[in-house]
Design an enzyme around this catalytic site. Structure first.
Site, PDB file in Angstrom:
ATOM      1  N   GLY A  11      -4.181   9.699   3.504  1.00  0.00           N
ATOM      2  CA  GLY A  11      -5.496   9.787   2.784  1.00  0.00           C
ATOM      3  C   GLY A  11      -6.627   8.913   3.078  1.00  0.00           C
ATOM      4  O   GLY A  11      -6.385   7.807   3.718  1.00  0.00           O
ATOM      5  N   ILE A 132      -5.662   2.646  -0.259  1.00  0.00           N
ATOM      6  CA  ILE A 132      -6.177   1.956  -1.529  1.00  0.00           C
ATOM      7  C   ILE A 132      -5.230   1.662  -2.354  1.00  0.00           C
ATOM      8  O   ILE A 132      -5.752   1.049  -3.382  1.00  0.00           O
ATOM      9  CB  ILE A 132      -7.275   3.121  -2.052  1.00  0.00           C
ATOM     10  CG1 ILE A 132      -6.446   4.409  -2.631  1.00  0.00           C
ATOM     11  CG2 ILE A 132      -8.248   3.635  -0.802  1.00  0.00           C
ATOM     12  CD1 ILE A 132      -7.264   5.087  -3.701  1.00  0.00           C
ATOM     13  N   ASP A 133      -4.124   2.280  -2.159  1.00  0.00           N
ATOM     14  CA  ASP A 133      -3.160   1.813  -3.299  1.00  0.00           C
ATOM     15  C   ASP A 133      -2.709   0.237  -3.250  1.00  0.00           C
ATOM     16  O   ASP A 133      -2.084  -0.245  -3.933  1.00  0.00           O
ATOM     17  CB  ASP A 133      -1.821   2.644  -3.276  1.00  0.00           C
ATOM     18  CG  ASP A 133      -2.213   4.219  -3.482  1.00  0.00           C
ATOM     19  OD1 ASP A 133      -3.407   4.404  -4.266  1.00  0.00           O
ATOM     20  OD2 ASP A 133      -1.292   4.938  -3.423  1.00  0.00           O
ATOM     21  N   GLU A 228      -2.069   6.254 -12.274  1.00  0.00           N
ATOM     22  CA  GLU A 228      -1.851   7.885 -12.167  1.00  0.00           C
ATOM     23  C   GLU A 228      -0.169   7.940 -12.513  1.00  0.00           C
ATOM     24  O   GLU A 228       0.347   8.785 -13.115  1.00  0.00           O
ATOM     25  CB  GLU A 228      -1.877   8.409 -10.646  1.00  0.00           C
ATOM     26  CG  GLU A 228      -3.053   8.760 -10.401  1.00  0.00           C
ATOM     27  CD  GLU A 228      -3.593   9.210  -9.002  1.00  0.00           C
ATOM     28  OE1 GLU A 228      -4.095  10.364  -8.635  1.00  0.00           O
ATOM     29  OE2 GLU A 228      -2.756   8.688  -8.194  1.00  0.00           O
TER      30      GLU A 228
HETATM   31  O1  F6P Z   1      -2.277   7.500  -0.930  1.00  0.00           O
HETATM   32  C1  F6P Z   1      -3.346   7.163  -1.408  1.00  0.00           C
HETATM   33  C2  F6P Z   1      -3.946   8.201  -2.682  1.00  0.00           C
HETATM   34  O2  F6P Z   1      -5.351   7.854  -2.780  1.00  0.00           O
HETATM   35  C3  F6P Z   1      -3.176   7.982  -4.018  1.00  0.00           C
HETATM   36  O3  F6P Z   1      -3.594   6.839  -4.664  1.00  0.00           O
HETATM   37  C4  F6P Z   1      -3.434   9.310  -4.799  1.00  0.00           C
HETATM   38  O4  F6P Z   1      -2.669   9.287  -5.508  1.00  0.00           O
HETATM   39  C5  F6P Z   1      -3.198  10.241  -3.519  1.00  0.00           C
HETATM   40  O5  F6P Z   1      -3.582   9.384  -2.408  1.00  0.00           O
HETATM   41  C6  F6P Z   1      -4.133  11.454  -3.391  1.00  0.00           C
HETATM   42  O6  F6P Z   1      -3.937  12.235  -2.467  1.00  0.00           O
HETATM   43  P1  F6P Z   1      -4.613  13.376  -1.885  1.00  0.00           P
HETATM   44  O7  F6P Z   1      -5.992  13.188  -1.408  1.00  0.00           O
HETATM   45  O8  F6P Z   1      -3.951  14.045  -0.911  1.00  0.00           O
HETATM   46  O9  F6P Z   1      -4.767  14.355  -3.314  1.00  0.00           O
END
Ligand code: F6P
Length: 374
Positions: A11, A132-133, A228
């Site tokens: 991401g 970011i996690d 989430e």
């Molecule tokens: O891996 C980081 C993250 O931002 C998570 O916190 C989130 O759940 C996920 O990516 C969202 O992923 P995508 O942008 O593929 O929907």
């Protein structure tokens, strides 16, 4: 000519461009040619790359996202003509063709699994932490977390006035399916009243009690950041049962468990709406839901992320000059260290229940929705 390749994977987030600038400029000053691969691991798989130059970096530092673009593709699972293809050996071959000393991969958990696969296939890599996690193992900080925290805290700040004006419960969903670092830190810095994170399954009655208590004490509104992946105690039992089923089964049963787990993740917003309705019913208070979503991955990088990028870039260049491959550059207790990629890949850093941010929140009366006896 000494040459390295670099890519961003997983991401996106603010700070990636600052990191590309920092790594690239440090290495170019040491006489290196730097090739930027596009779209994560797809770049070296299909040989899509750009030559990095001073001009390429111009104006990039403060921009969000990644100028190389990114993808969540794994080396061994790429889509070609609607088929899943293992491109591991193509990646290794293309890196050899360009005579790269090493490939620098910037990313989080998935990227490190991919990097380990490539290392096992004979490629020399150095990795840099990004998520970011904030759940990447072996490092205290990763690029992107501070910028996302700034957005999430700002959102909680903004929700306070409208929550107060309408005497409402405000639930705000914050990114993080497995780890609650972003939710906890945003909740703590934004003055949340209840914080719900994946590491601490909640009891809905305990959450409702905390909200009613606040109202009875004259606090007419409440703010609840919800990760989430936050689950009630019952939902966590179902989730763990699926994890066990996945681990202990094979073939179709394993695929079914995997699909059920993915469904669990994809239904986080519906779960949040149900939680909001249930809390409203139990407390008699009006409630609303805000889903921050990808706003948390947008905007210009924070100063903290830019500083981290500047330091990581220099440390990465030093590792390249030392030919110290197979390592992630990590920050541990204020010092930069080089950690073997195999110690990072496949592991996740979760919030320990006695973490000082948890204790600080409890000290200020924040509820995690955990019943007294558990
Ligand atoms: O891996 C980081 C993250 O931002 C998570 O916190 C989130 O759940 C996920 O990516 C969202 O992923 P995508 O942008 O593929 O929907």
């Amino acid at each position: 000519m000494k040459r390295v390749g670099i890519l961003t994977s997983g991401g996106d987030c603010p700070g990636l461009n600052a990191l590309l600038c920092s790594v690239g400029k440090n290495l170019m000053r040491q006489g290196y040619d730097v090739l930027g691969f596009e779209d994560g691991f797809e770049g070296p798989a299909f040989d899509r790359c750009v030559q990095m130059t001073d001009n390429w970096f111009s104006g990039l530092l403060a921009l969000g996202g990644t100028a190389l673009r990114t993808s969540r593709c794994r080396p061994n699972k790429m889509t070609v003509d609607n088929r899943t293809v293992d491109m591991t050996s193509d990646i290794v071959e293309n890196c050899r063709k360009h005579e790269l000393e090493c490939l620098i991969a910037i990313g989080g958990g998935g990227t490190h699994k991919g990097a380990l696969m490539l290392q096992k296939a004979g490629l020399k890599l150095i990795t840099l932490p990004k998520t970011i996690d904030n759940d990447l193992a072996c490092t205290d900080s990763s690029i992107g977390f501070a910028s996302a925290l700034r957005v999430a805290t700002g959102a909680i700040d903004s929700l306070h006035s409208t929550a107060g004006s309408h005497k409402r419960i405000m639930l705000v969903q914050i990114m993080g399916h497995r780890a609650g670092w972003l939710t906890l830190s945003a909740g703590l810095s934004g003055g949340a009243d209840v914080i719900l994170i994946p590491e601490m399954p909640y009891d809905i009655a305990t959450v409702a009690e905390a909200l009613s208590r606040r109202r009875n004490e004259g606090n007419l509104f409440s703010i609840i950041p919800v990760a989430e992946g936050a689950l009630s105690i019952e939902e966590k039992k179902q989730y763990d049962a699926l994890l066990d089923a996945k681990a202990s089964s094979k073939g179709k049963a394993r695929e079914a468990a995997k699909a059920a787990l993915a469904k669990f993740d994809s239904e986080c917003s519906q779960r949040l709406i149900r939680l909001s309705e249930e809390l409203s019913a139990r407390t008699g208070m009006d409630s609303r839901v805000t889903i921050l979503g990808h706003l948390q991955r947008g905007g210009s990088p924070s100063s903290i992320d830019r500083l981290l990028a500047a330091e990581l870039g220099r440390e990465c260049a030093m590792a390249v000059l030392d030919h110290d491959y197979g390592k992630m550059i990590a920050l541990q207790k204020g010092e930069y260290v080089r950690v073997p990629i195999e110690e990072v890949a496949g592991r996740r850093k979760l919030i320990p229940p006695d973490h000082r941010w948890v204790q600080s929140a409890i000290g200020m009366g924040v509820s995690f929705g955990v019943p007294e006896k558990s």
